[in-house]
Write a protein that holds these residues in place. Structure first.
Motif, PDB file in Angstrom:
ATOM      1  N   VAL A 245       0.840  -1.201   0.000  1.00 19.82           N
ATOM      2  CA  VAL A 245       0.000   0.000   0.000  1.00 19.82           C
ATOM      3  C   VAL A 245       0.874   1.249   0.000  1.00 19.82           C
ATOM      4  O   VAL A 245       0.635   2.208  -0.756  1.00 19.82           O
ATOM      5  CB  VAL A 245      -0.962  -0.004   1.210  1.00 19.82           C
ATOM      6  CG1 VAL A 245      -1.700   1.320   1.318  1.00 19.82           C
ATOM      7  CG2 VAL A 245      -1.967  -1.142   1.088  1.00 19.82           C
ATOM      8  N   GLY A 246       1.908   1.248   0.846  1.00 21.71           N
ATOM      9  CA  GLY A 246       2.815   2.390   0.878  1.00 21.71           C
ATOM     10  C   GLY A 246       3.543   2.581  -0.435  1.00 21.71           C
ATOM     11  O   GLY A 246       3.698   3.716  -0.921  1.00 21.71           O
ATOM     12  N   LYS A 247       3.972   1.479  -1.054  1.00 21.90           N
ATOM     13  CA  LYS A 247       4.679   1.564  -2.321  1.00 21.90           C
ATOM     14  C   LYS A 247       3.773   2.074  -3.447  1.00 21.90           C
ATOM     15  O   LYS A 247       4.205   2.824  -4.336  1.00 21.90           O
ATOM     16  CB  LYS A 247       5.246   0.196  -2.701  1.00 21.90           C
ATOM     17  CG  LYS A 247       6.731   0.032  -2.419  1.00 21.90           C
ATOM     18  CD  LYS A 247       7.521   1.041  -3.214  1.00 21.90           C
ATOM     19  CE  LYS A 247       9.003   0.961  -2.928  1.00 21.90           C
ATOM     20  NZ  LYS A 247       9.756   1.997  -3.643  1.00 21.90           N
ATOM     21  N   ILE A 248       2.502   1.650  -3.439  1.00 22.57           N
ATOM     22  CA  ILE A 248       1.567   2.115  -4.463  1.00 22.57           C
ATOM     23  C   ILE A 248       1.337   3.616  -4.324  1.00 22.57           C
ATOM     24  O   ILE A 248       1.339   4.360  -5.318  1.00 22.57           O
ATOM     25  CB  ILE A 248       0.239   1.335  -4.360  1.00 22.57           C
ATOM     26  CG1 ILE A 248       0.452  -0.115  -4.827  1.00 22.57           C
ATOM     27  CG2 ILE A 248      -0.848   1.997  -5.190  1.00 22.57           C
ATOM     28  CD1 ILE A 248      -0.727  -1.021  -4.581  1.00 22.57           C
ATOM     29  N   ILE A 249       1.151   4.101  -3.084  1.00 20.48           N
ATOM     30  CA  ILE A 249       0.979   5.542  -2.867  1.00 20.48           C
ATOM     31  C   ILE A 249       2.239   6.297  -3.273  1.00 20.48           C
ATOM     32  O   ILE A 249       2.184   7.336  -3.956  1.00 20.48           O
ATOM     33  CB  ILE A 249       0.627   5.815  -1.388  1.00 20.48           C
ATOM     34  CG1 ILE A 249      -0.728   5.189  -1.042  1.00 20.48           C
ATOM     35  CG2 ILE A 249       0.598   7.315  -1.105  1.00 20.48           C
ATOM     36  CD1 ILE A 249      -1.061   5.241   0.430  1.00 20.48           C
ATOM     37  N   ASP A 250       3.392   5.776  -2.874  1.00 24.45           N
ATOM     38  CA  ASP A 250       4.667   6.406  -3.225  1.00 24.45           C
ATOM     39  C   ASP A 250       4.851   6.454  -4.736  1.00 24.45           C
ATOM     40  O   ASP A 250       5.272   7.484  -5.294  1.00 24.45           O
ATOM     41  CB  ASP A 250       5.798   5.626  -2.548  1.00 24.45           C
ATOM     42  CG  ASP A 250       7.168   6.149  -2.955  1.00 24.45           C
ATOM     43  OD1 ASP A 250       7.387   7.368  -2.848  1.00 24.45           O
ATOM     44  OD2 ASP A 250       8.017   5.339  -3.369  1.00 24.45           O
ATOM     45  N   SER A 251       4.531   5.360  -5.422  1.00 27.31           N
ATOM     46  CA  SER A 251       4.700   5.312  -6.874  1.00 27.31           C
ATOM     47  C   SER A 251       3.736   6.259  -7.580  1.00 27.31           C
ATOM     48  O   SER A 251       4.093   6.856  -8.613  1.00 27.31           O
ATOM     49  CB  SER A 251       4.487   3.877  -7.379  1.00 27.31           C
ATOM     50  OG  SER A 251       5.437   3.003  -6.800  1.00 27.31           O
ATOM     51  N   ALA A 252       2.519   6.385  -7.041  1.00 28.94           N
ATOM     52  CA  ALA A 252       1.570   7.331  -7.637  1.00 28.94           C
ATOM     53  C   ALA A 252       2.094   8.764  -7.531  1.00 28.94           C
ATOM     54  O   ALA A 252       1.995   9.552  -8.485  1.00 28.94           O
ATOM     55  CB  ALA A 252       0.214   7.208  -6.939  1.00 28.94           C
ATOM     56  N   ILE A 253       2.670   9.115  -6.389  1.00 29.66           N
ATOM     57  CA  ILE A 253       3.230  10.460  -6.207  1.00 29.66           C
ATOM     58  C   ILE A 253       4.403  10.676  -7.162  1.00 29.66           C
ATOM     59  O   ILE A 253       4.526  11.736  -7.803  1.00 29.66           O
ATOM     60  CB  ILE A 253       3.661  10.670  -4.753  1.00 29.66           C
ATOM     61  CG1 ILE A 253       2.438  10.660  -3.830  1.00 29.66           C
ATOM     62  CG2 ILE A 253       4.427  11.981  -4.581  1.00 29.66           C
ATOM     63  CD1 ILE A 253       2.777  10.681  -2.360  1.00 29.66           C
ATOM     64  N   ILE A 329       6.403   8.109   3.744  1.00 32.98           N
ATOM     65  CA  ILE A 329       5.245   7.231   3.534  1.00 32.98           C
ATOM     66  C   ILE A 329       5.474   5.858   4.124  1.00 32.98           C
ATOM     67  O   ILE A 329       4.632   5.322   4.859  1.00 32.98           O
ATOM     68  CB  ILE A 329       4.938   7.114   2.027  1.00 32.98           C
ATOM     69  CG1 ILE A 329       4.536   8.481   1.476  1.00 32.98           C
ATOM     70  CG2 ILE A 329       3.824   6.102   1.770  1.00 32.98           C
ATOM     71  CD1 ILE A 329       4.355   8.506  -0.023  1.00 32.98           C
TER      72      ILE A 329
END
Length: 400
Positions: A245-253, A329
């Motif tokens: 979840v953290g990686k997906i948010i980080d990648s979106a940013i 994140i």
């Protein structure tokens, strides 16, 4: 006398088990190709269930969050509406996933098509420029020029020979390769659609499956071992969930920042480049560089100066992500040092390819935690707790 008989019986049983284990290991070694092919066949059959389980696992936090919010908003006296909350939570989670995938396709497909058409159109001109550059470079080197001309002639003859004498065979091979690739794409698409449908059932029944797993665990193991296994399962879930979840948010940013930067610098296919960088950023450490390679080649064909600017931009963006955005994140989600992160990526990436590079870090963190607990439990058992305390005080438990 009875004691000696028991002793010999235990030795006999131990010897028999050792021999049986050796035979089993030898059988596994000699039959490994058959076992591997059988496992691959089974994995191919259950691929839709694997896809469905992955999709359901990634959507479970969103589904739980929606369900909790709905229970807060809808009063208990409205019993009929509250009964529909799990259903609507699952539906909204799946709609969100479909919307995200559809948006990515809308961004990627037109950009890929435009980039492909542009590359095909500009390739002949680039080849002419390359030939002119080589001719000017070899103008004052007659020996190298002669070698290059001979080499070009041989390559041309070889290509003409393939296209002339083996035209039908080459066409058949091309057709077979295209057919296999198209079938593979349709197979992946079919598995994804089936996996999406399976994920709906898994999300709707996730609480029942969790309760059944707990019943099996408590029924199969003593309470002591059941508590240990349950603790490790919760830790693994926390590790994988928090990491992904953290990686997906980080990648979106990172994808949004890349889109803003590439658009401001006037690069071609800014949306396509940003999506590639954002998706590959899910892979720790190497992700941004893996995504930067094809994007750099694309920009190099259009404008070499843009390619140079892009490489500098990606290096700066990766530093911002690694030192500012990622730690904010993710924090120290995995609890392992940078050395073990790199080791996990290389090890599991070598074993399972791109999938191993993505899941390698949280998987290694779970194994790391199990080893750490066994070590400290052994220290406690052998009255060496002071060593563990000294280690924690000195290294804060970051390394083993």
């Amino acid at each position: 006398m009875k004691g000696e008989n028991k002793k010999y019986i235990k030795l006999g049983i131990t010897g028999a088990l050792v021999i049986a284990s050796g035979i089993l290991c030898a059988f596994l070694v000699f039959k490994m190709p058959v076992i591997v092919s059988g496992l691959r066949g089974m994995i191919g059959i259950v691929k839709p269930f694997i896809y469905g389980a992955v999709i359901a696992y990634l959507l479970t936090p969103l589904c739980n969050r929606l369900e909790g919010k709905f229970y807060e908003w809808i009063p208990e006296k409205n019993g009929r509406a509250r009964k529909m909350i799990p259903f609507f939570s699952v539906v909204l989670s799946l709609v969100f996933a479909v919307a995200v995938v559809w948006m990515l396709f809308l961004l990627i497909i037109p950009q890929v098509w435009d980039s492909t058409v542009k590359i095909v159109n500009m390739l002949p001109g680039k080849v002419v420029l390359l030939n002119d550059w080589i001719d000017s470079l070899l103008k004052n080197q007659p020996e190298l020029q002669t070698y290059f001309e001979n080499f070009s002639t041989k390559v041309e003859e070889y290509v003409n020979g393939i296209l002339g004498s083996n035209m039908i065979r080459t066409a058949q091979q091309i057709f077979m390769n295209l057919s296999s690739q198209i079938l593979a794409v349709f197979g992946v698409f079919k598995n994804m659609v089936l996996g999406f449908l399976i994920s709906a059932y898994l999300l709707a029944s996730r609480k029942r499956f969790a309760a059944q797993a707990k019943l099996i665990l408590r029924g199969a193991f003593p309470d002591k071992w059941a508590d240990v296994i349950e603790e490790e399962v919760y830790y693994a879930d926390k590790m994988f969930n928090g990491f992904f979840v953290g990686k997906i948010i980080d990648s979106a940013i990172i994808g949004l920042l890349c889109f803003a930067g590439t658009t401001a610098m006037g690069f071609e296919a800014a949306a396509f480049i940003s999506v590639v960088i954002g998706i590959t950023n899910i892979i720790p450490f190497f992700g941004p560089f893996i995504g930067a390679v094809p994007c750099s080649l694309l920009l190099l064909l259009d404008n070499p100066l843009h390619c140079l600017y892009f490489i500098i931009f990606i290096i700066v963006l990766q530093q911002i992500d690694g030192n500012v955005i990622g730690p904010k994140i993710l924090g120290n989600t995995t609890g392992v040092s940078s050395f073990w992160v790199l080791f996990a990526i290389l090890l599991f990436g070598g074993l399972w390819g791109m999938t191993g590079m993505i899941i390698g870090v949280p998987l290694f963190a779970v194994l790391y935690d199990m080893v750490r607990k066994l070590v400290f439990r052994g220290l406690k058992k052998h009255n060496h707790e002071d060593m563990g305390k000294d280690y924690r005080a000195r290294y804060h438990g970051d390394e083993l």
